[in-house]
Design a protein around this motif. Structure first.
Motif, PDB file in Angstrom:
ATOM      1  N   GLU A 251      -1.016  -2.960  -8.511  1.00 34.29           N
ATOM      2  CA  GLU A 251      -0.383  -2.747  -7.199  1.00 34.29           C
ATOM      3  C   GLU A 251      -0.647  -3.881  -6.214  1.00 34.29           C
TER       4      GLU A 251
ATOM      5  N   PHE B 274       4.359   1.122  -6.592  1.00 32.98           N
ATOM      6  CA  PHE B 274       3.405   1.291  -5.495  1.00 32.98           C
ATOM      7  C   PHE B 274       3.292   0.016  -4.665  1.00 32.98           C
ATOM      8  N   GLY B 275       3.337  -1.118  -5.343  1.00 31.98           N
ATOM      9  CA  GLY B 275       3.135  -2.394  -4.681  1.00 31.98           C
ATOM     10  C   GLY B 275       4.242  -2.804  -3.736  1.00 31.98           C
TER      11      GLY B 275
ATOM     12  N   THR C 149      -3.651   0.556 -12.430  1.00 29.70           N
ATOM     13  CA  THR C 149      -2.878   0.579 -11.190  1.00 29.70           C
ATOM     14  C   THR C 149      -3.324  -0.489 -10.197  1.00 29.70           C
TER      15      THR C 149
ATOM     16  N   THR D 110       8.535   4.747  -4.472  1.00 29.58           N
ATOM     17  CA  THR D 110       7.069   4.644  -4.468  1.00 29.58           C
ATOM     18  C   THR D 110       6.367   5.989  -4.639  1.00 29.58           C
TER      19      THR D 110
ATOM     20  N   ALA E 266       2.618   1.142 -10.956  1.00 31.18           N
ATOM     21  CA  ALA E 266       1.847   0.322 -10.022  1.00 31.18           C
ATOM     22  C   ALA E 266       2.729  -0.702  -9.320  1.00 31.18           C
TER      23      ALA E 266
END
Length: 296
Positions: free
Chosen positions: A250, A14-15, A247, A223, A11
Motif C-alpha cells: 500500500e 488501498f494505496g 499489504t 478502496t 493493497a
C-alpha cells in the motif's frame, strides 16, 4: 501464488486512497472522508454480500459468530480515528509509518496468541525488510529530530492493533466456512451501521460537489468494496500475519502514484526504502507459492 497476487491487488487499491483525497474537495476533512468511506463502502459491501447470497440459495448457510462480526466491525471503525490521531499529532510520515510498520508485527503476535502458531522464518525476515523499507520510504529518519508526541504514537499503535484485530476476525469467519463476500460484508456492514450516526457530527457540504461524489464513489467501490473482497479471498488461503505484511505494498503504491500523478519527489533514502520494501514482499511471496495449496 493466486492468493498472494489477490492480496497485493487489494493493497494497490488501498494505496490509491491518498491520491483520491488530493483530487477531492479541499473542504473535505480527513475525519469526514474516513467516515464516509467506511459508511458508504461498508454499506456497498453489505449489499453486495446480500446479493451474492440471494443468487446462491443452494450454497450451505454458515452461522456467523455475532461476537466475531461485532469485534471486526468495531476494529474497522476504531481504525479511522486512531490513524488520523497519529498523523495529526506526529505528521503524516511518522503517523503512517508507525501504524503500517507495527501492523504486521501486532498481527503476528495476536495470531500466535490465538492459534499458538508462530509465523514462519521467511515471514520474520520479510516483515523486517518490509518494515525497514516503510521507515525509509516514509522519511521517519528525517523526522528524528522533531518532537514526537506519545499520544500520537499511541494513536498509530491503536490503528495498527485495530487492523490486526480486524484481520484475525475476518480470518476466523473464513475458517468457519463463510464466503469471502459474506465475511467481509458482515464486518463492514456492522462498521457502517455503527459509523453512520457520527456523520451527523462532521461537515458533509462538500458532498454536493461533483469532485466530492466522485471521490466517495472511488473510495467506497475501489478502496473498500473491491479491495476487501480481494483481501478476503487471499486471506482464506494465507495466514493473517502473511497477509498483513503483503499489504505493505500500500505505501509503495501511494508513493509511486505521488511521483507519477502529483509531481512528488523521492529522496535517495526513499528509493532505497522502496527497493527494500519490494524485496521483502517478494521474499514473502515466493515461499507462499508452495504453501497456498494447503489452506491454513
Amino acid at each position: 501464488m493466486r492468493p498472494v497476487l489477490l492480496v497485493i491487488a487489494a493493497a494497490i487499491c488501498f494505496g490509491t486512497t491518498g491520491t483520491a483525497q488530493v483530487y477531492g474537495p479541499d473542504a473535505a476533512s480527513t475525519t469526514a472522508v474516513g467516515l464516509t468511506r467506511i459508511v458508504a463502502g461498508g454499506g456497498l459491501l453489505a449489499a453486495f454480500a446480500w446479493w451474492v447470497g440471494r443468487r446462491s440459495p443452494a450454497s450451505p448457510r454458515v452461522r456467523l459468530s455475532p461476537g466475531v462480526v461485532l469485534l471486526g466491525g468495531v476494529a474497522v471503525l476504531v481504525y479511522q480515528p486512531t490513524f488520523f490521531a497519529g498523523t495529526r499529532l506526529n505528521g503524516v510520515a511518522v503517523g503512517t509509518v508507525v501504524a503500517l510498520g507495527a501492523a504486521p508485527a501486532l498481527t503476528g503476535l495476536l495470531e500466535w496468541l490465538v492459534t499458538r502458531r508462530l509465523p514462519s522464518t521467511p515471514w520474520f525476515i520479510a516483515t523486517g525488510c518490509a518494515v525497514v523499507g516503510v521507515v525509509l520510504l516514509g522519511g521517519l529518519l528525517d523526522e528524528a529530530d522533531a518532537g514526537i508526541s506519545l499520544r500520537g504514537i499511541a494513536g498509530s499503535l491503536g490503528a495498527a492493533l485495530s487492523y490486526a484485530v480486524y484481520a484475525l476476525a475476518a480470518k476466523r469467519l473464513l475458517d468457519d466456512g463463510a464466503g469471502a463476500t459474506t465475511a467481509i460484508g458482515s464486518i463492514f456492514g456492522t462498521a457502517a451501521l455503527m459509523g453512520a450516526p457520527f456523520l451527523l457530527l462532521v461537515d458533509l457540504s462538500w458532498l454536493g460537489s461533483a469532485s466530492g461524489l466522485a471521490m466517495v464513489a472511488w473510495l467506497a467501490a475501489a478502496t473498500v468494496a473491491l479491495a476487501y473482497v480481494l483481501f478476503a479471498i487471499g486471506l482464506r488461503s494465507l495466514r493473517a500475519s502473511t497477509v498483513s505484511t503483503l499489504t505493505l505494498v500500500e505505501p509503495m503504491t501511494a508513493c509511486l502514484l505521488g511521483i507519477v500523478l502529483l509531481d512528488e519527489r523521492l529522496s535517495t533514502a526513499g528509493w532505497i526504502g522502496l527497493g527494500v520494501l519490494l524485496g521483502g514482499v517478494v521474499l514473502l511471496a515466493v515461499p507462499s507459492r508452495r504453501a497456498v495449496a494447503v489452506p491454513v
